[in-house]
Write a protein that holds these residues in place. Structure first.
Motif, PDB file in Angstrom:
ATOM      1  N   MET A  89       0.825  -1.206   0.000  1.00  0.00           N
ATOM      2  CA  MET A  89       0.000   0.000   0.000  1.00  0.00           C
ATOM      3  C   MET A  89       0.857   1.253   0.000  1.00  0.00           C
ATOM      4  SD  MET A  89      -3.181  -0.150  -0.317  1.00  0.00           S
ATOM      5  CE  MET A  89      -3.969  -1.450   0.590  1.00  0.00           C
ATOM      6  N   GLN A  90       1.966   1.253   0.739  1.00  0.00           N
ATOM      7  CA  GLN A  90       2.833   2.429   0.722  1.00  0.00           C
ATOM      8  C   GLN A  90       3.377   2.663  -0.683  1.00  0.00           C
ATOM      9  OE1 GLN A  90       3.768   4.779   3.098  1.00  0.00           O
ATOM     10  NE2 GLN A  90       2.084   3.955   4.311  1.00  0.00           N
ATOM     11  N   LEU A  91       3.711   1.584  -1.362  1.00  0.00           N
ATOM     12  CA  LEU A  91       4.231   1.705  -2.726  1.00  0.00           C
ATOM     13  C   LEU A  91       3.147   2.224  -3.673  1.00  0.00           C
ATOM     14  CD1 LEU A  91       6.902   0.841  -4.376  1.00  0.00           C
ATOM     15  CD2 LEU A  91       5.412  -0.957  -5.246  1.00  0.00           C
ATOM     16  N   ILE A  92       1.957   1.657  -3.561  1.00  0.00           N
ATOM     17  CA  ILE A  92       0.847   2.084  -4.422  1.00  0.00           C
ATOM     18  C   ILE A  92       0.514   3.552  -4.182  1.00  0.00           C
ATOM     19  CG2 ILE A  92      -1.641   1.874  -4.635  1.00  0.00           C
ATOM     20  CD1 ILE A  92      -1.596  -0.776  -5.028  1.00  0.00           C
ATOM     21  N   GLY A  93       0.545   3.984  -2.922  1.00  0.00           N
ATOM     22  CA  GLY A  93       0.268   5.392  -2.619  1.00  0.00           C
ATOM     23  C   GLY A  93       1.211   6.301  -3.392  1.00  0.00           C
ATOM     24  N   GLN A  94       2.496   5.962  -3.368  1.00  0.00           N
ATOM     25  CA  GLN A  94       3.495   6.779  -4.089  1.00  0.00           C
ATOM     26  C   GLN A  94       3.284   6.699  -5.597  1.00  0.00           C
ATOM     27  OE1 GLN A  94       5.464   8.847  -2.551  1.00  0.00           O
ATOM     28  NE2 GLN A  94       4.874   8.100  -0.525  1.00  0.00           N
ATOM     29  N   MET A  95       2.960   5.492  -6.100  1.00  0.00           N
ATOM     30  CA  MET A  95       2.787   5.339  -7.551  1.00  0.00           C
ATOM     31  C   MET A  95       1.544   6.090  -8.033  1.00  0.00           C
ATOM     32  SD  MET A  95       4.217   1.557  -8.573  1.00  0.00           S
ATOM     33  CE  MET A  95       2.984   0.578  -7.799  1.00  0.00           C
ATOM     34  N   PHE A  96       0.440   6.000  -7.258  1.00  0.00           N
ATOM     35  CA  PHE A  96      -0.768   6.750  -7.624  1.00  0.00           C
ATOM     36  C   PHE A  96      -0.464   8.244  -7.668  1.00  0.00           C
ATOM     37  CE2 PHE A  96      -5.084   4.630  -7.554  1.00  0.00           C
ATOM     38  CZ  PHE A  96      -4.621   3.329  -7.636  1.00  0.00           C
ATOM     39  N   GLN A  97       0.265   8.727  -6.663  1.00  0.00           N
ATOM     40  CA  GLN A  97       0.512  10.164  -6.593  1.00  0.00           C
ATOM     41  C   GLN A  97       1.272  10.654  -7.826  1.00  0.00           C
ATOM     42  OE1 GLN A  97       2.448  11.713  -3.058  1.00  0.00           O
ATOM     43  NE2 GLN A  97       1.198  13.532  -3.281  1.00  0.00           N
ATOM     44  N   VAL A  98       2.290   9.906  -8.228  1.00  0.00           N
ATOM     45  CA  VAL A  98       3.055  10.310  -9.412  1.00  0.00           C
ATOM     46  C   VAL A  98       2.174  10.224 -10.661  1.00  0.00           C
ATOM     47  CG1 VAL A  98       5.010   9.713 -10.908  1.00  0.00           C
ATOM     48  CG2 VAL A  98       5.283   9.680  -8.412  1.00  0.00           C
ATOM     49  N   ALA A  99       1.459   9.113 -10.815  1.00  0.00           N
ATOM     50  CA  ALA A  99       0.666   8.906 -12.032  1.00  0.00           C
ATOM     51  C   ALA A  99      -0.474   9.924 -12.129  1.00  0.00           C
ATOM     52  CB  ALA A  99       0.114   7.486 -12.064  1.00  0.00           C
ATOM     53  N   LEU A 100      -1.170  10.182 -11.027  1.00  0.00           N
ATOM     54  CA  LEU A 100      -2.302  11.121 -11.066  1.00  0.00           C
ATOM     55  C   LEU A 100      -1.807  12.555 -11.156  1.00  0.00           C
ATOM     56  CD1 LEU A 100      -4.602   9.508  -8.354  1.00  0.00           C
ATOM     57  CD2 LEU A 100      -4.854   9.361 -10.834  1.00  0.00           C
ATOM     58  N   GLY A 101      -0.686  12.821 -10.494  1.00  0.00           N
ATOM     59  CA  GLY A 101      -0.132  14.178 -10.512  1.00  0.00           C
ATOM     60  C   GLY A 101       0.175  14.623 -11.929  1.00  0.00           C
ATOM     61  N   ARG A 102       0.738  13.712 -12.752  1.00  0.00           N
ATOM     62  CA  ARG A 102       1.142  14.174 -14.085  1.00  0.00           C
ATOM     63  C   ARG A 102      -0.035  14.193 -15.066  1.00  0.00           C
ATOM     64  NH1 ARG A 102       4.980   8.968 -14.888  1.00  0.00           N
ATOM     65  NH2 ARG A 102       3.274   7.498 -15.212  1.00  0.00           N
ATOM     66  N   SER A 103      -1.115  13.444 -14.790  1.00  0.00           N
ATOM     67  CA  SER A 103      -2.253  13.471 -15.713  1.00  0.00           C
ATOM     68  C   SER A 103      -3.333  14.434 -15.238  1.00  0.00           C
ATOM     69  CB  SER A 103      -2.850  12.066 -15.853  1.00  0.00           C
ATOM     70  OG  SER A 103      -3.455  11.690 -14.633  1.00  0.00           O
ATOM     71  N   GLY A 104      -3.265  14.860 -13.991  1.00  0.00           N
ATOM     72  CA  GLY A 104      -4.301  15.735 -13.446  1.00  0.00           C
ATOM     73  C   GLY A 104      -5.612  15.010 -13.158  1.00  0.00           C
ATOM     74  N   ARG A 105      -5.593  13.674 -13.295  1.00  0.00           N
ATOM     75  CA  ARG A 105      -6.799  12.889 -13.082  1.00  0.00           C
ATOM     76  C   ARG A 105      -7.111  12.765 -11.588  1.00  0.00           C
ATOM     77  NH1 ARG A 105      -6.498   6.892 -15.633  1.00  0.00           N
ATOM     78  NH2 ARG A 105      -8.297   6.148 -14.451  1.00  0.00           N
ATOM     79  N   ARG A 106      -8.415  12.637 -11.264  1.00  0.00           N
ATOM     80  CA  ARG A 106      -8.822  12.340  -9.883  1.00  0.00           C
ATOM     81  C   ARG A 106      -9.400  10.935  -9.834  1.00  0.00           C
ATOM     82  NH1 ARG A 106      -9.321  15.985  -5.987  1.00  0.00           N
ATOM     83  NH2 ARG A 106     -10.291  14.372  -4.743  1.00  0.00           N
ATOM     84  N   VAL A 107      -9.219  10.237  -8.740  1.00  0.00           N
ATOM     85  CA  VAL A 107      -9.871   8.936  -8.596  1.00  0.00           C
ATOM     86  C   VAL A 107     -10.530   8.814  -7.224  1.00  0.00           C
ATOM     87  CG1 VAL A 107      -8.361   7.699 -10.207  1.00  0.00           C
ATOM     88  CG2 VAL A 107      -7.761   7.790  -7.776  1.00  0.00           C
ATOM     89  N   THR A 108     -11.506   7.923  -7.173  1.00  0.00           N
ATOM     90  CA  THR A 108     -12.142   7.558  -5.913  1.00  0.00           C
ATOM     91  C   THR A 108     -11.766   6.107  -5.636  1.00  0.00           C
ATOM     92  OG1 THR A 108     -14.010   9.011  -6.400  1.00  0.00           O
ATOM     93  CG2 THR A 108     -14.348   7.329  -4.704  1.00  0.00           C
ATOM     94  N   ILE A 109     -11.004   5.932  -4.588  1.00  0.00           N
ATOM     95  CA  ILE A 109     -10.601   4.571  -4.233  1.00  0.00           C
ATOM     96  C   ILE A 109     -11.629   4.004  -3.258  1.00  0.00           C
ATOM     97  CG2 ILE A 109      -8.908   3.241  -2.907  1.00  0.00           C
ATOM     98  CD1 ILE A 109      -6.764   5.093  -4.058  1.00  0.00           C
ATOM     99  N   VAL A 110     -12.174   2.851  -3.608  1.00  0.00           N
ATOM    100  CA  VAL A 110     -13.021   2.160  -2.651  1.00  0.00           C
ATOM    101  C   VAL A 110     -12.372   0.812  -2.372  1.00  0.00           C
ATOM    102  CG1 VAL A 110     -15.334   1.333  -2.082  1.00  0.00           C
ATOM    103  CG2 VAL A 110     -15.069   3.320  -3.563  1.00  0.00           C
ATOM    104  N   GLY A 111     -12.233   0.483  -1.104  1.00  0.00           N
ATOM    105  CA  GLY A 111     -11.589  -0.771  -0.725  1.00  0.00           C
ATOM    106  C   GLY A 111     -12.437  -1.520   0.267  1.00  0.00           C
TER     107      GLY A 111
END
Ligand SMILES: *Cc1c(COP(=O)(O)O)cnc(C)c1O
Length: 462
Positions: free
Chosen positions: A116-138
């Motif tokens: 999860m720590q890795l995914i958090g960092q990967m999401f931040q980089v990927a979303l940051g450069r595309s400007g996309r927003r997501v809703t995570i449901v777990g």
């Protein structure tokens, strides 16, 4: 690197798309189209490297062009910087030829932090450069939710909603989900068990209107990036113990089959793993299936190892996909039988391959408690109940290879069970010693798709 669905009817995706998507649109799970191979020389060269370096070399081929090398190294460094142990995943010896892989030194004290720590960092980089927003449901049986909230709290392009079974998680687990103050994270107590949480989550993914409207993303172990992060510690542990010159066996406490499937991937990449042993609590559907070939739901009973109180083991689908020689239509049919008839039986040929690939065993409540007590008295190691299930099942499987049992959570996450078995109340690490003084924030919800979707649409921040 392209990713394909286990049910064969969804579009192929890149690593980044598969990570941001979670569940495939045909209801299947994404897996890499081919598993990258590591040579013996490449595996041997991992021995003695820092965990972060091993992580980079093992995961790099799966990630494709999603991140350049420098960015990917930075993501990994940030992901593991908050761990409370420099080795990240230290090995300790439990007995002759038996080792414990401590995966509980992350910020929420369970192995889920590795991914999860890795995914958090990967999401931040990927979303940051595309400007996309997501809703995570777990959906969570306790540990995924706290790890996800910890990893995504305060991130700008993400809202996080975690469904947990009301009254069926430990106080520490619940408080880790309900005490973070950031407004982008939400703990939802669902009236039901974990399988209900997971079923409603899948329903949301299959409601394509809702899915597209809120930009639904999943971080359950249906997300390939989760499994990938967990492949790394099989390499770090095995090379510490002599791989590739020597084969190493692993026993893995299992519920959703994610952690053990990561071991299967490591083996498929070329790591010499001998036995890969599935350890279940008395909710033993996986153990029964490996013995008999019949995967049959019987109802989940609560145990002292609640993170494994699961009957619909999502990642088992990934294992079946490989055992059925990647025949998506066959998998779709089995999953349809599971949904409509409550079970399925694998073919005779597949049963043989299943038993060759995985050993298995079960620890009931008494065996789990007795193992916590015995390990404490013989080594002074305090085991959490999940890890104790692993140790109990591992013992009869120990042979000539070193056996590594995965310790999936810190004992302080499950203090009641540990204290009942040993008389010792395991203290929380200093960094979360005030957990029981922080105010809680949660919303109770019915086990109802419409109610959930409405709540999420109201609460998300755009
Ligand atoms: C999630 C969890 C498990 C089960 O892991 P799977 O990947 O679902 O098999 C076991 N122990 C603990 C402590 C967990 O949090």
């Amino acid at each position: 690197m392209r990713y394909i669905s286990t049910r064969g009817q969804a579009p192929e995706l890149s690593f980044e798309e598969a990570m941001l998507t979670g569940l495939a649109r045909d209801g299947g799970l994404y897996v890499p189209a081919q598993v990258p191979q590591m040579s013996d020389a490449e595996i041997a060269a991992l021995a003695g490297q820092p965990y972060e370096e091993i992580a980079f070399r093992v995961m790099r081929p799966f990630v494709g062009d999603a991140f350049d090398d420098d960015t990917f190294r930075e993501i990994i460094a940030k992901a593991y910087a908050g761990f409370g142990h420099d080795a990240r995943a230290p090995l300790v010896q439990l007995g002759p030829n038996h080792h414990l892989l401590e995966l509980f030194h992350g910020p929420t004290l369970a192995f889920k932090d590795f991914a999860m720590q890795l995914i958090g960092q990967m999401f931040q980089v990927a979303l940051g450069r595309s400007g996309r927003r997501v809703t995570i449901v777990g959906a969570t049986s306790g540990d995924t939710g706290s790890a996800a909230i910890e990893a995504f709290r305060g991130l700008s392009n993400v809202d996080v909603f975690i469904l947990y079974p009301h009254g069926r998680v430990s106080d520490v687990q619940r408080r880790q989900m309900t005490t973070p103050v950031e407004s982008n994270v939400h703990a939802l107590a669902l009236e039901g068990d974990f399988d209900d949480c997971q079923a409603r989550l899948k329903d949301m993914f299959n409601d394509f209107d809702f899915r597209d409207r809120v930009g639904l993303a999943g971080v359950n172990s249906i997300n390939w990036a989760r499994v990938l992060a967990q492949v790394v510690y099989y390499f770090s542990a095995a090379t510490s113990l002599g791989a590739p010159g020597r084969a190493v066996d692993f026993t893995v406490p299992t519920g959703n089959f994610g952690d053990i499937f990561a071991g299967h991937v490591a083996r498929a990449m070329g790591l010499p793993i001998g036995r890969l042993v599935v350890a279940t609590n008395r909710n033993d559907i996986l153990h029964r299936c490996i013995r008999t070939g019949a995967y049959e739901k019987q109802g989940v009973e609560p145990t002292i190892s609640p993170s494994m109180d699961i009957e619909v083991s999502s990642n088992f689908e990934r294992a079946l996909f490989d055992l059925y020689d990647r025949d998506g239509a066959a998998i779709a049919q089995l999953m349809d039988e599971l949904k409509h008839k409550g079970g399925f039986t694998v073919s005779q040929g597949v049963l043989g391959k299943l038993q060759e690939a995985y050993g298995s065993g079960m620890a009931d409540e008494a065996a789990t408690s007795a193992t916590i007590a015995r390990a404490y008295h013989s080594t002074h190691e305090l085991l959490c109940p999940h890890s104790a299930v692993g140790v109990h099942v591992a013992e009869p499987h120990i042979g000539a290879n070193p056996m590594v049992t995965l310790a999936t959570a810190h004992p302080a996450k499950f203090p009641a069970a540990v204290e009942a078995a040993t008389g010792i109340h395991p203290p929380l690490p200093d960094r979360m010693a005030d957990l029981f003084e922080r105010p809680e924030r949660l919303t109770q919800v019915a086990n109802d798709l419409t109610a959930l979707e409405t709540l999420i649409e109201e609460r998300r921040s755009v």
